[in-house]
Design an enzyme around this catalytic site. Structure first.
Site, PDB file in Angstrom:
ATOM      1  N   GLY A  28      33.764  38.160 -26.682  1.00  0.00           N
ATOM      2  CA  GLY A  28      32.621  37.294 -26.407  1.00  0.00           C
ATOM      3  C   GLY A  28      31.671  37.855 -25.379  1.00  0.00           C
ATOM      4  O   GLY A  28      31.827  38.967 -24.886  1.00  0.00           O
TER       5      GLY A  28
ATOM      6  N   HIS B  69      22.569  30.114 -63.861  1.00  0.00           N
ATOM      7  CA  HIS B  69      23.775  30.742 -64.411  1.00  0.00           C
ATOM      8  C   HIS B  69      23.392  32.090 -65.013  1.00  0.00           C
ATOM      9  O   HIS B  69      22.375  32.195 -65.691  1.00  0.00           O
ATOM     10  CB  HIS B  69      24.385  29.852 -65.494  1.00  0.00           C
ATOM     11  CG  HIS B  69      25.505  30.504 -66.250  1.00  0.00           C
ATOM     12  ND1 HIS B  69      26.788  30.576 -65.747  1.00  0.00           N
ATOM     13  CD2 HIS B  69      25.535  31.127 -67.464  1.00  0.00           C
ATOM     14  CE1 HIS B  69      27.554  31.196 -66.626  1.00  0.00           C
ATOM     15  NE2 HIS B  69      26.807  31.553 -67.680  1.00  0.00           N
TER      16      HIS B  69
END
Length: 517
Positions: free
Chosen positions: A321, A495
């Protein structure tokens, strides 16, 4: 009527008339020659300021704030102590993604035979070329782009470290040469720096000792034979993927039960399985107790539950971090309040407790994501230049992890939704059942939707799979607009695409998924 007349005589004009009658004609003539002063429309001379807005830091948040303020008509100075683009461009998001892309391309070539593509000869990589010709080229192009944008928008770029000497003045130090700049208003965008944990044996060590931070990893001089990565968040997982893909034996340690502990549990669990399958030695619920120097690197004592294990590696990478870069800026001396994680803002307009200073991005210690800083910078610029009070809505901030496959998330996790008291309904769909995923051989992963059962409002969407960092924004918009499962189910999805999995997960939450066995 009598009262009205008395009031009139006592008025300023009436008193002036009486006084004038008592004055000599010569004195009246002298007074009449005194010019009437003109009222000033400026509270303070413009030349006392070098800019309407001074932005300290040119990372994603800082340069967005500077450019937007200039677009709104403000004169702007942006002070940057090192390189335009800050940590994200020079040591974080961009160089790491360039490394990830190169590693993915290597993987694709190695597996081209799965598609019937014949590649003859040895497949290998040139690490110095990968870093210099690809990674560094991308960084320099992006950095130069920001410089061009600054010139286009007439933003003055000043190099050096900024420190406040009074609420409207900063001293900028560049290699001992100092200059003073005064601004009407300021945006603090100093970013963050890496965290160094207090681990026995690693005191006062650095890159030359084989102890790397994420900043060091993106300028790595070589690929270590063995590496221990400390921290299973986004940084640790991404670099584990890269160096494992380039041939390192990688040991990934995370203290929490799952990787990606701030995200939905299902994501971290599945990513751990996939990284393990790729060859990363994932150890959750584990910590580095101490490290001892060896001839070739480090002997690491790893504790996992009640058991300990010794692992020898060449490099330890600290990916635990970052912390706000507030040291030495002189903020508290001018009234800017700090908390243990960074600059304290007064509210979601991003203003601090000093009324002409705003703070954005990592320096606030809140959401340390580049895209959040960008949005905060734009909002802060509008508020500073236009005097508005726009507040940021943080409920739909996307989070992305660029391993392969990728991870993306927005909104509440399943656990968070339950903690907030929602009656939760969950829908899931796996990519492996869809034609596009099969055609591209990118079948790993899933989509998970979290919704409120009563009204069907979408609360969170969590994805793991190919291209999900690009797909997540459908969910960002849906959550921002308080969309329902029904409205998403009524939205036609193309699609064949990977996005069909989102529709299928929504249909699953509604209880009528088409492809569920």
């Amino acid at each position: 009527m009598a009262n009205d007349q008395a009031t009139s005589d006592a008025s300023p004009s009436g008193l002036a008339t009486v006084a004038a009658e008592a004055l000599s004609p010569s004195l009246i003539a002298e007074i009449s020659r005194i010019p009437t002063p003109e009222e000033s429309t400026e509270s303070m001379a413009q030349e006392q300021f070098d800019a309407d807005l001074i932005v300290i830091g040119s990372g994603p948040g800082g340069y967005h704030a500077a450019i937007r303020a200039a677009q709104l008509g403000a004169s702007v100075i942006c002070v940057e102590r090192e390189y335009l683009g800050g940590t994200c461009l020079n040591w974080g998001c961009i160089p790491s993604k360039a490394m990830i892309a190169a590693t993915e391309r290597l993987h694709h070539v190695k597996h081209a035979g799965d598609f019937g593509v014949v590649i003859e000869g040895e497949i290998k990589f040139d690490f110095p070329k990968m870093m210099a010709k690809h990674k560094e080229k991308v960084v320099l192009a992006e950095r130069g782009g920001i410089g061009m944008l600054f010139k286009k928008n007439k933003i003055r770029h000043v190099e050096g470290f900024a420190k406040f000497t009074d609420p409207h003045t900063i001293s900028v130090d560049k290699d001992g040469n100092k200059q003073s700049l005064r601004g009407k208003k300021f945006v603090l965008a100093m970013g963050s720096s890496v965290i160094r944990l207090n681990i026995p044996g690693l005191e006062n060590t650095g890159r030359e000792d084989g102890v790397w931070t994420s900043d060091d990893a993106v300028t790595a001089p070589f690929v270590p034979e063995k590496m221990l990565v400390l921290g299973g968040g986004a940084v640790g997982c991404e670099f584990s993927f890269v160096f494992n893909g380039l041939g390192s034996e990688v040991h990934l340690l995370e203290m929490m039960p799952n990787l990606l502990p701030v995200m939905d549990t299902d994501l971290g669990t599945e990513l751990g399985k996939l990284l393990t399958r790729q060859g990363v030695k994932v150890k959750t619920g584990a910590s580095l107790e101490r490290a001892e120097r060896t001839a070739n690197g480090w002997k690491c004592t790893v504790k996992r539950g009640t058991e300990t294990e010794e692992i020898e590696v060449n490099v330890i990478l600290l990916g635990v971090g970052r912390k706000a870069a507030t040291e030495g800026v002189g903020l508290e001396e001018i009234g800017v309040k700090l908390h243990r994680r960074g600059v304290e803002i007064a509210d979601d307009t991003m203003i601090t407790h000093v009324p002409h200073i705003w703070a954005i991005g990592d320096v606030t210690g809140r959401i340390q994501l580049a895209h959040t800083a960008m949005h905060e910078g734009i909002v802060a610029a509008h508020n500073a230049v236009q005097g508005t009070q726009k507040r940021i809505n943080f409920k739909a901030v996307p989070n992305a992890v660029y391993t392969s496959p990728e991870v993306a998330s927005v909104g509440l996790t399943e656990g968070e939704a339950k903690e907030k008291g929602y009656d939760v309904v969950v829908g899931r769909s796996k990519f492996m059942i869809f034609g596009k995923a099969m055609a591209t051989k990118e079948t790993d992963g899933f989509v998970k939707v979290v919704a409120d059962r009563k009204y069907g409002e979408l609360l969170g969407v969590h994805m793991l799979g190919a291209h999900v960092t690009d797909m997540i924004h459908e969910a960002v918009v849906a959550i921002n607009l308080e969309a329902t499962l029904e409205s998403l189910a009524d939205s036609i999805h193309a699609h064949p695409t990977m996005s069909e999995a989102v529709l299928e997960a929504v249909e699953d939450a509604l209880g009528h998924a088409i492809h569920k066995l």
